[in-house]
Design an enzyme around this catalytic site. Structure first.
Site, mmCIF file in Angstrom:
data_model
loop_
_atom_site.group_PDB
_atom_site.id
_atom_site.type_symbol
_atom_site.label_atom_id
_atom_site.label_comp_id
_atom_site.label_asym_id
_atom_site.label_seq_id
_atom_site.Cartn_x
_atom_site.Cartn_y
_atom_site.Cartn_z
ATOM 1 N N PHE A 222 68.081 66.598 58.460
ATOM 2 C CA PHE A 222 67.196 67.557 57.818
ATOM 3 C C PHE A 222 67.949 68.347 56.749
ATOM 4 O O PHE A 222 68.996 68.948 57.033
ATOM 5 C CB PHE A 222 66.659 68.565 58.828
ATOM 6 C CG PHE A 222 65.400 68.162 59.538
ATOM 7 C CD1 PHE A 222 64.180 68.199 58.879
ATOM 8 C CD2 PHE A 222 65.432 67.759 60.865
ATOM 9 C CE1 PHE A 222 63.012 67.847 59.535
ATOM 10 C CE2 PHE A 222 64.271 67.403 61.526
ATOM 11 C CZ PHE A 222 63.057 67.451 60.861
ATOM 12 N N ASP A 223 67.400 68.377 55.557
ATOM 13 C CA ASP A 223 67.834 69.366 54.579
ATOM 14 C C ASP A 223 67.444 70.745 55.115
ATOM 15 O O ASP A 223 66.534 70.869 55.947
ATOM 16 C CB ASP A 223 67.140 69.090 53.244
ATOM 17 C CG ASP A 223 67.366 70.195 52.232
ATOM 18 O OD1 ASP A 223 68.535 70.521 51.956
ATOM 19 O OD2 ASP A 223 66.367 70.740 51.735
ATOM 20 N N ALA A 224 68.101 71.782 54.602
ATOM 21 C CA ALA A 224 67.813 73.135 55.075
ATOM 22 C C ALA A 224 66.866 73.869 54.124
ATOM 23 O O ALA A 224 65.687 74.084 54.432
ATOM 24 C CB ALA A 224 69.116 73.923 55.254
ATOM 25 N N ASP A 225 67.364 74.246 52.948
ATOM 26 C CA ASP A 225 66.589 75.105 52.049
ATOM 27 C C ASP A 225 65.427 74.361 51.401
ATOM 28 O O ASP A 225 65.595 73.305 50.803
ATOM 29 C CB ASP A 225 67.496 75.681 50.962
ATOM 30 C CG ASP A 225 68.439 76.735 51.523
ATOM 31 O OD1 ASP A 225 67.965 77.604 52.268
ATOM 32 O OD2 ASP A 225 69.645 76.679 51.238
#
Length: 230
Positions: free
Chosen positions: A8-11
């Site tokens: 998962f990417d965060a931002d």
């Protein structure tokens, strides 16, 4: 197809970076004696986004980006007496204190927890991302946090994903998917490394023609992410 590992990417994918950035930029402007308003915040954000795209293309060093964005901001408004590097330091401190989950993100993670292995893959500054990660309460859901600062490479560089693979036990590319909102870092990175990709696209934007057929999935909701992963 079901997946066993999710990167998962965060931002912009799980964390509300727009809110964090807005608050941190306004606090930084006040620190520097500049009265913040929506137009100034938007100008900073546009400058920042442009520099991060340059970083993804290898056209600027991150150490330069971190202060150059404030130099360009001050130059744009003619703030000759403002210390841009002091603004840069203050901004990073302010940003590190703000980690807000997007609406529905916690429910998605609750639903996925225990069903798949989940990891965070993020470009950013180590101390900022680790503080925001802790502030958001994400820690309990994830088996690891991979920050470009620590790995030495930025998404979409394949070497970033090589480092991630080396740190995940029994990694299998065919059972792994990258989920992110950025075509130029998350999705391009997954494509370059041969990992399935899920473009989280809640605004319904159009992908460039050259990428359209290379994205494995495009979704607009967390419900769709859950369904394709499980």
């Amino acid at each position: 197809m079901p997946y066993t590992t999710v990167l998962f990417d965060a931002d912009g994918t799980l964390l509300d970076f727009s809110r964090s950035e807005d608050e941190a930029v306004r606090a930084t402007m006040l620190f520097a004696g500049v009265q913040p308003d929506d137009e100034k915040v938007a100008t900073y954000s546009r400058i920042n986004d442009g520099l991060w795209k340059m970083l993804e293309r290898g056209e600027i060093e991150k150490s330069v980006l971190l202060y150059r964005r404030f130099e360009l901001f001050c130059e744009h408004y003619g703030y000759g007496g403002v210390d841009a590097r002091a603004m840069a330091r203050e901004y990073m401190e302010q940003l590190s204190q703000r980690g807000y989950l997007l609406d529905g993100a916690r429910e998605l993670l609750d639903a996925l927890y225990g069903k798949v292995r989940m990891y965070i893959v993020t470009n950013g500054v180590e101390f900022i991302q680790r503080r925001r990660y802790a502030h958001s309460g994400l820690e309990k859901y994830f088996d690891g946090l991979f920050i470009s600062d620590e790995l030495g490479f930025e998404k979409p560089d394949p070497r970033y994903f090589e480092c991630v693979e080396s740190k995940i036990e029994n990694f299998s590319a065919k059972d792994t998917i990258v989920v992110g909102d950025s075509l130029t870092s998350d999705i391009a990175g997954g494509i370059n490394y041969g990992i399935d990709t899920c473009w989280y696209n809640p605004k319904g934007e159009d992908a460039p023609t050259e990428m359209r057929d290379r994205i494995t999935y495009t979704v607009s909701s967390y419900e769709e992410i859950y369904d394709l992963i499980t």
